[in-house]
Design an enzyme around this catalytic site. Structure first.
Site, PDB file in Angstrom:
ATOM      1  N   LYS A   1     -75.187  40.548  48.585  1.00 17.94           N
ATOM      2  CA  LYS A   1     -73.807  40.608  48.313  1.00 17.94           C
ATOM      3  C   LYS A   1     -73.422  40.399  46.955  1.00 17.94           C
ATOM      4  O   LYS A   1     -74.103  39.521  46.218  1.00 17.94           O
ATOM      5  CB  LYS A   1     -73.311  39.497  49.167  1.00 17.94           C
ATOM      6  CG  LYS A   1     -73.378  39.398  50.679  1.00 17.94           C
ATOM      7  CD  LYS A   1     -72.674  38.318  51.480  1.00 17.94           C
ATOM      8  CE  LYS A   1     -72.878  38.399  52.759  1.00 17.94           C
ATOM      9  NZ  LYS A   1     -72.366  39.160  53.481  1.00 17.94           N
TER      10      LYS A   1
ATOM     11  N   LYS B   1     -73.806  32.976  66.491  1.00 22.15           N
ATOM     12  CA  LYS B   1     -74.547  33.325  65.200  1.00 22.15           C
ATOM     13  C   LYS B   1     -74.568  32.255  64.344  1.00 22.15           C
ATOM     14  O   LYS B   1     -73.657  31.543  64.123  1.00 22.15           O
ATOM     15  CB  LYS B   1     -73.733  34.344  64.511  1.00 22.15           C
ATOM     16  CG  LYS B   1     -74.252  34.870  63.157  1.00 22.15           C
ATOM     17  CD  LYS B   1     -73.356  36.021  62.497  1.00 22.15           C
ATOM     18  CE  LYS B   1     -74.163  36.224  61.394  1.00 22.15           C
ATOM     19  NZ  LYS B   1     -73.280  37.110  60.457  1.00 22.15           N
TER      20      LYS B   1
ATOM     21  N   ASP C   1     -78.040  43.207  55.070  1.00 23.90           N
ATOM     22  CA  ASP C   1     -76.827  42.211  54.940  1.00 23.90           C
ATOM     23  C   ASP C   1     -76.242  42.561  56.570  1.00 23.90           C
ATOM     24  O   ASP C   1     -75.106  41.826  56.734  1.00 23.90           O
ATOM     25  CB  ASP C   1     -75.707  42.732  53.952  1.00 23.90           C
ATOM     26  CG  ASP C   1     -74.779  41.589  53.957  1.00 23.90           C
ATOM     27  OD1 ASP C   1     -75.174  40.471  54.182  1.00 23.90           O
ATOM     28  OD2 ASP C   1     -73.610  42.066  53.440  1.00 23.90           O
TER      29      ASP C   1
ATOM     30  N   GLU D   1     -77.382  41.433  59.436  1.00 23.02           N
ATOM     31  CA  GLU D   1     -78.453  40.363  59.721  1.00 23.02           C
ATOM     32  C   GLU D   1     -77.983  39.863  60.919  1.00 23.02           C
ATOM     33  O   GLU D   1     -78.966  39.286  61.867  1.00 23.02           O
ATOM     34  CB  GLU D   1     -78.933  39.527  58.752  1.00 23.02           C
ATOM     35  CG  GLU D   1     -78.294  38.045  58.624  1.00 23.02           C
ATOM     36  CD  GLU D   1     -76.794  38.353  58.155  1.00 23.02           C
ATOM     37  OE1 GLU D   1     -75.957  37.627  58.552  1.00 23.02           O
ATOM     38  OE2 GLU D   1     -76.503  39.351  57.288  1.00 23.02           O
TER      39      GLU D   1
ATOM     40  N   ARG E   1     -76.515  40.496  63.459  1.00 17.45           N
ATOM     41  CA  ARG E   1     -76.763  41.276  64.817  1.00 17.45           C
ATOM     42  C   ARG E   1     -78.440  41.172  65.221  1.00 17.45           C
ATOM     43  O   ARG E   1     -78.782  41.208  66.356  1.00 17.45           O
ATOM     44  CB  ARG E   1     -76.260  42.458  64.690  1.00 17.45           C
ATOM     45  CG  ARG E   1     -76.832  43.292  63.731  1.00 17.45           C
ATOM     46  CD  ARG E   1     -76.001  44.753  63.503  1.00 17.45           C
ATOM     47  NE  ARG E   1     -74.725  44.258  62.736  1.00 17.45           N
ATOM     48  CZ  ARG E   1     -73.970  45.189  62.347  1.00 17.45           C
ATOM     49  NH1 ARG E   1     -73.997  46.450  62.522  1.00 17.45           N
ATOM     50  NH2 ARG E   1     -72.956  45.060  61.613  1.00 17.45           N
TER      51      ARG E   1
END
Length: 541
Positions: A323, A311, A394, A396, A398
């Site tokens: 966030k 990632k 949020d 994101e 994946r």
């Protein structure tokens, strides 16, 4: 193990093994400076190599060009009391610390050292309560830093009972622990103190070409670990997706005999229909870069093809599901998976294992907020045609990994390991030192866990409970990108599973917990040494 660290001086320093070390000065006319720390030997690694990031484009910040520390390791077979230098470190077990009825050490080496010190060693060890603590090498490095020592020797009180293989592994662990312990990332400080440690003598663990080879391997692994640490430590205004791609390209240039680089831009990703990845990247003014490094051995047949997918969110604001509260400043670490993958690539470029082909893949981008950004409720289409309703911007990582995993499968690999700082849920479940491992393959699970046993990194296999997929169903698309609160790490792994070919063995590693050391406020380099060990176990080297 208990590390006993000493240097010729006029005072004695005892470092207790509690969380807050206690320092006690004992005056004597002729004694050693001693630091007692309880530690087992650490995982294997080696010396740092020069590395710098590209010039920053925001905030006028750029990393300093710091000369890497150069530590020379030597293996010697000499009597400990004859060694001359700044610090002598002796690793001991509880058995070694056993004393007779006169409070004298029974271990021959400790008895000899204690005699040279006039009984001070036995006296000091009795005054403090010492218990086990991790990493002899790191303890020695800490003592060397504190004393500004330039030369150190390290030995074990009981090495004669070790097998030849154990001696090799012990020497490697000592070397790597020392180097990683002495290393400090000072690239972003206006002033920094340079380490003065120059030489480390490893005593009583043999000599010869096998040991030299082991120490060289430790050096190569450690260079990858430090590279990965520097990537994670770098702030998002310095390490953009473009700079991460640039760093990957440097690896390919440095080891061009075995590694090649392919960097895809937005238009190339569009042609591959990577809608899931590009949807995340759409809000940022820093364009995405899809990174693909390919390792092929310099000669011989390729028997196994592997892929490491990381990632690569160089910053994660959360997007429109922004966030809130403390912690967002640490979202530079959201590319920890890519740092592990690229750190492994750097080390493997030096090691050059035979019989194995490895693809290192990172879908690098930022998750920001703007008028062009993905919105909650939007539907994106991954490159395998599956559609995803984004119910949380949020989640994101994946989405980027979905297209990266599809791309990896298209390389014809047999096994894939992906690493990601994917969910807070995994950190809640396993804490800050253990990564969650998700895989439907028992064989792959055994391979990774066996590799981690060698390196000392901690993984825990988690369930891939298919019944949890019920919460991931969408009323308008093939799936949503987040399920309910319960089992969040499991549903994230199940999401990724939708984009992996069933014929490919696959493991997802959620490293949200161990990527960062909050106490030391620095990256850990987690995962790199285990990935390297796993690749080597799949090679014919």
């Amino acid at each position: 193990m208990v590390a006993i660290v000493g240097s010729l001086a006029s005072s004695v320093t005892l470092v207790a093994s509690s969380s807050s070390p206690v320092f006690t000065n004992l005056r004597s006319s002729h004694v050693l400076r001693l630091a007692f720390a309880v530690t087992p030997l650490c995982n294997r690694s080696g010396k740092r190599m020069a590395h710098s990031l590209a010039r920053a484009t925001l905030g006028l910040t750029q990393p300093a060009q710091i000369e890497p520390p150069k530590i020379s390791f030597a293996v010697k077979e000499i009597d400990l009391v004859e060694w001359k230098g700044d610090i002598l470190a002796v690793g001991v077990t509880e058995k070694d610390m056993t004393k007779d009825e006169k409070s004298k050490f029974q271990n021959s080496i400790l008895k000899k050292l204690d005699s040279q010190l006039g009984g001070l060693l036995a006296e000091a060890s009795s005054e403090e309560d010492f218990t086990g603590r991790s990493s002899l090498g790191e303890a020695v490095a800490a003592a060397a830093k504190a004393a500004q020592a330039s030369n150190v020797a390290i030995a074990l009180a009981s090495s004669e009972g070790l097998s030849a293989e154990s001696k090799l592994n012990t020497a490697s662990a000592i070397a790597s622990g020392t180097v990683l312990g002495i290393y400090e990332d000072n690239r972003f400080r206006s002033e920094s103190r340079k380490p003065v440690l120059k030489t480390v003598d490893i005593l009583g663990l043999g000599a010869g070409p096998e040991l030299e080879k082991k120490l060289k391997y430790a050096d190569e692994v450690c260079s990858g670990v430090i590279f990965g640490k520097e990537l994670v430590n770098a702030p998002a205004n310095v390490l953009t997706p473009g700079v991460l791609a640039e760093e990957a390209s440097k690896i390919a240039s440095m080891y061009s005999d075995v590694i090649s680089a392919t960097i895809l831009d937005v238009e190339q990703c569009k042609k591959l229909k990577m809608g899931s990845y590009l949807g995340v990247a759409a809000a940022s003014s820093n364009p995405p870069h899809f990174i693909h490094l390919s390792y092929k051995p310099p000669s011989g047949l390729v028997k196994t093809k592997l892929a490491l997918v990381g990632k690569g969110l160089t910053f994660d604001s959360g997007g429109y599901n922004i966030k809130t509260g403390p912690g967002i400043e640490l979202m530079k670490v959201d590319m920890g998976g890519s740092a592990a993958v690229l750190g492994a690539a750097k080390a493997l470029g030096q090691i050059k294992p035979a019989g194995v082909e490895v693809h290192f893949i990172v879908a690098a981008c930022e998750n920001m907020i703007s008028g062009t950004g993905i919105r909650p409720g939007d539907i994106v289409t991954a490159s395998n045609g599956k559609t995803i309703e984004v119910n949380n911007t949020d989640a994101e990582g994946r989405l980027t990994l979905a297209d990266a995993l599809i791309y990896a499968c298209n390389q014809g690999v047999e096994k894939i390991v992906d690493l990601a700082t994917l969910t807070g849920a995994c950190g809640v479940a396993l804490g800050y030192s253990i990564a969650g491992a998700f895989t439907p393959s028992d064989d792959l699970a055994k391979e990774i866990l066996a590799a981690s046993e060698v390196t000392g990194e901690k993984f825990w296999r988690m369930p891939l409970e298919e019944s949890n997929w019920e919460s991931m169903k969408s009323g308008v698309a093939d799936m949503v990108n987040t399920g309910g609160r319960q089992g969040g790490a499991i549903t994230a792994a199940l999401f990724l599973k939708q984009f992996v070919d069933e014929k490919v063995q696959w493991m997802h590693i959620d490293m949200a917990g161990p990527v960062w050391n909050d106490k030391k406020k620095t990256a850990t380099g987690f995962g790199i040494s285990t990935l390297i060990e796993w690749v080597l176990k799949n090679s014919s080297s």
